[in-house]
Design a protein around this motif. Structure first.
Motif, PDB file in Angstrom:
ATOM      1  N   LEU A 395       0.797  -1.219   0.000  1.00 47.10           N
ATOM      2  CA  LEU A 395       0.000   0.000   0.000  1.00 47.10           C
ATOM      3  C   LEU A 395       0.836   1.280   0.000  1.00 47.10           C
ATOM      4  O   LEU A 395       0.685   2.138   0.856  1.00 47.10           O
ATOM      5  CB  LEU A 395      -1.001  -0.001   1.159  1.00 47.10           C
ATOM      6  N   PRO A 396       1.721   1.431  -1.010  1.00 50.49           N
ATOM      7  CA  PRO A 396       2.532   2.654  -1.023  1.00 50.49           C
ATOM      8  C   PRO A 396       1.685   3.912  -1.146  1.00 50.49           C
ATOM      9  O   PRO A 396       2.108   4.986  -0.725  1.00 50.49           O
ATOM     10  CB  PRO A 396       3.424   2.479  -2.263  1.00 50.49           C
ATOM     11  N   PHE A 397       0.477   3.777  -1.718  1.00 51.32           N
ATOM     12  CA  PHE A 397      -0.389   4.939  -1.879  1.00 51.32           C
ATOM     13  C   PHE A 397      -1.541   4.931  -0.879  1.00 51.32           C
ATOM     14  O   PHE A 397      -2.562   5.578  -1.095  1.00 51.32           O
ATOM     15  CB  PHE A 397      -0.927   4.992  -3.312  1.00 51.32           C
ATOM     16  N   GLY A 398      -1.387   4.205   0.220  1.00 52.03           N
ATOM     17  CA  GLY A 398      -2.456   4.137   1.211  1.00 52.03           C
ATOM     18  C   GLY A 398      -3.606   3.283   0.695  1.00 52.03           C
ATOM     19  O   GLY A 398      -3.426   2.446  -0.196  1.00 52.03           O
ATOM     20  N   GLY A 399      -4.805   3.485   1.248  1.00 53.10           N
ATOM     21  CA  GLY A 399      -5.952   2.694   0.809  1.00 53.10           C
ATOM     22  C   GLY A 399      -7.237   3.300   1.345  1.00 53.10           C
ATOM     23  O   GLY A 399      -7.209   4.216   2.167  1.00 53.10           O
ATOM     24  N   GLY A 400      -8.380   2.780   0.846  1.00 50.90           N
ATOM     25  CA  GLY A 400      -9.664   3.293   1.311  1.00 50.90           C
ATOM     26  C   GLY A 400      -9.974   4.667   0.738  1.00 50.90           C
ATOM     27  O   GLY A 400      -9.370   5.090  -0.248  1.00 50.90           O
ATOM     28  N   VAL A 401     -10.897   5.392   1.396  1.00 48.85           N
ATOM     29  CA  VAL A 401     -11.406   6.632   0.796  1.00 48.85           C
ATOM     30  C   VAL A 401     -10.383   7.764   0.796  1.00 48.85           C
ATOM     31  O   VAL A 401     -10.594   8.790   0.163  1.00 48.85           O
ATOM     32  CB  VAL A 401     -12.702   7.108   1.489  1.00 48.85           C
ATOM     33  N   ARG A 402      -9.295   7.574   1.507  1.00 46.81           N
ATOM     34  CA  ARG A 402      -8.266   8.615   1.528  1.00 46.81           C
ATOM     35  C   ARG A 402      -6.994   8.196   0.798  1.00 46.81           C
ATOM     36  O   ARG A 402      -5.923   8.757   1.036  1.00 46.81           O
ATOM     37  CB  ARG A 402      -7.906   8.976   2.973  1.00 46.81           C
ATOM     38  N   SER A 403      -7.104   7.216  -0.077  1.00 46.67           N
ATOM     39  CA  SER A 403      -5.893   6.779  -0.774  1.00 46.67           C
ATOM     40  C   SER A 403      -5.390   7.921  -1.654  1.00 46.67           C
ATOM     41  O   SER A 403      -6.108   8.876  -1.928  1.00 46.67           O
ATOM     42  CB  SER A 403      -6.198   5.549  -1.615  1.00 46.67           C
ATOM     43  N   CYS A 404      -4.146   7.802  -2.089  1.00 46.85           N
ATOM     44  CA  CYS A 404      -3.486   8.896  -2.812  1.00 46.85           C
ATOM     45  C   CYS A 404      -4.240   9.280  -4.085  1.00 46.85           C
ATOM     46  O   CYS A 404      -4.482   8.446  -4.954  1.00 46.85           O
ATOM     47  CB  CYS A 404      -2.071   8.474  -3.179  1.00 46.85           C
TER      48      CYS A 404
END
Ligand code: HEM
Length: 457
Positions: A395-404
């Motif tokens: 998940l380098p770009f995060g995840g869920g509704v706040r992903s990159c």
């Protein structure tokens, strides 16, 4: 500051140490870098408590734990950056908005990173990269890759995203102010004349002034799909969503976009260059891929116009960029606050506590990656695709509704840089050994990575 447990919950509190009064473990964290979290994780487990940047915090590692936090946005947690970040980015930033306001702002921003918009930025990104690589090669001395990559990503953000036409001198001054801003986004919120926090506020005010001037002087071009830059797209998208962005909103959004792009892409670009130097076989395989699809001919990149689809269809290039972002994830994690008490890994996360989910530690400890410390792009090949076992391991770009939001833009930028490096540049490490890496505020080499560029073959 010893924030308390939720007494109505039977579960124990996470283990951990709260450090000294007021500063908690901030100094340990700053000096130990990545080692800080790793040592505490080994001692206390995947969910531990600490005290950083003026507040108590529960740090969370591991795909399943991170999944629960990220999918619990709005129900279990909401965003909660340290006070310095909140103040410096401002109330209108995406990072600081929640619920419906966040959803609405994200919808407006989405168009800035749409396929069409990226296609229109592509030639400009390519040009900025080529100009910078030419400068690097014309320097008779080795360059400091990290510092130059910061300049490169700043140029990309200012010229391509915002379309500002500023002189070299103005660009230099903007860049210095911006560095002051970035260095203090994560600082102790102590507003004293020589504190980092005060320096950050001064830098923010100065940036906002320059940006307002540039926006007022900027011709707006957006006409149909023929975008000139991301700011045009943003204004058009706001109009389509029946929203008028105020000057304050525009200034904060602008700074947020440059901030989000700046350190992250500079870190990833440096890691990419370092890995290509360390692994000549990977560089050769990239060249082979470029040759086989006709992009590289007789040692020269074909000058024809590159299209988004052709870049995104290069499979091995995709593996290389993914592997760089796995092993050297620029963002170490994200901050949230618990809006209700919940269970994580057998312990309680009490309502009101800050939660930091960890990206880098999650990558480093994930069992789905074989030989987790090795740089091995082929782990992402269609045959192996080690990341297929659940998306929260990678998940380098995060995840869920706040992903990159800028994920595709960042990937495009890194791919174009790799194509230019593999296609037309010759570069050598200028030191005897590779430097050590430090991870605060983003992963980067201690000496910046000294490399001599020789330009086109
Ligand atoms: C959010 C990583 C480049 C814009 C995030 C988050 C991560 C991330 C992990 C989520 C943080 C959280 O969960 O709180 C990266 C990496 C990049 C990169 C690794 C480069 C390699 C960019 C670029 C842009 C961008 C180039 C735009 C120009 C954003 C924005 C958010 C964000 C606006 C906030 C989204 C929201 O709160 O809804 N990024 N990013 N990022 N990123 Fe990126």
């Amino acid at each position: 500051w010893t924030a308390t447990r939720d007494k109505s919950c039977k579960l124990p509190m996470p283990k951990g140490s709260m450090g000294f009064p007021v500063i908690g473990e901030t100094c340990h964290w700053f000096f130990q870098g990545a080692g800080f979290h790793a040592s505490r994780r080994q001692k206390y487990g995947n969910v531990f408590k600490t005290h950083l940047l003026g507040r108590p915090l529960i740090r969370v590692t591991g795909a399943e734990n991170v999944r629960k936090v990220l999918m619990g946005e709005h129900s279990l947690v909401t965003v909660d950056w340290p006070q310095s970040t909140t103040t410096l980015l401002g109330p209108n930033s995406l990072a600081n908005s929640i619920g419906d306001i966040h959803r609405k702002r994200r919808k407006i921003f989405a168009k800035v990173f749409s396929h069409e918009a990226l296609e229109s930025y592509l030639p400009k990104i390519q040009l900025v990269i080529q100009e910078n690589l030419r400068l690097w090669s014309s320097n008779p001395e080795p360059i400091n890759v990290y510092r130059e990559s910061q300049r490169l990503s700043f140029h990309m953000a200012v010229r391509v995203l915002l379309g500002f036409r500023v002189s070299e001198e103005e660009m230099r001054s903007l860049f210095h102010t911006f560095q002051d801003f970035v260095e203090n986004v994560f600082s102790l919120p102590i507003d004293l004349p020589f504190s980092g926090y005060r320096k950050g506020i001064r830098a923010r005010d100065s940036l906002q002034k320059s940006i307002e001037k540039a926006i007022r002087e900027k011709p707006l071009h957006a006409q149909g799909k023929d975008y000139t830059d991301a700011l045009d797209v943003l204004l058009e998208s706001a109009k389509e969503n029946n929203t008028e962005l105020t000057m304050q909103e525009l200034k904060e959004s602008t700074i947020e976009l440059i901030f989000a792009a700046f350190a992250t892409t500079a870190s990833a670009s440096t890691s990419l260059i370092m890995q290509l130097l360390k692994h000549p076989a990977v560089l050769e395989k990239l060249r082979e891929e470029l040759r086989s699809c006709g992009l590289l001919h007789d040692g020269c990149l074909c000058q024809g116009e590159l299209r988004l689809d052709s870049i995104f269809s290069l499979k091995y290039l995709d593996c290389v960029i993914k592997e760089v972002l796995r092993l050297f994830a620029p963002v170490s994690g994200g901050y949230r606050i618990a809006t209700q008490t919940f269970e994580l890994d057998g312990v309680q996360v009490p309502k009101g506590w800050s939660v930091m989910y960890s990206i880098r530690d999650t990558h480093d400890t994930s069992a789905v990656f074989k030989d987790v410390e090795a740089f091995d792009p082929d782990r992402f090949s269609p045959e192996r695709s080690e990341d297929r076992e659940g998306r929260f391991h990678y998940l380098p770009f995060g995840g869920g509704v706040r992903s990159c939001l800028g994920k595709q833009l960042a990937t495009l930028f890194l791919k174009l840089l790799a194509v230019e490096l593999a296609g037309g540049s010759r570069f050598e490490l200028a030191t005897r050994t590779f430097p050590r890496l430090i991870s605060v505020p983003v992963v980067h080499p201690t000496d910046g990575l000294r490399v001599k560029f020789f330009g086109l073959d």
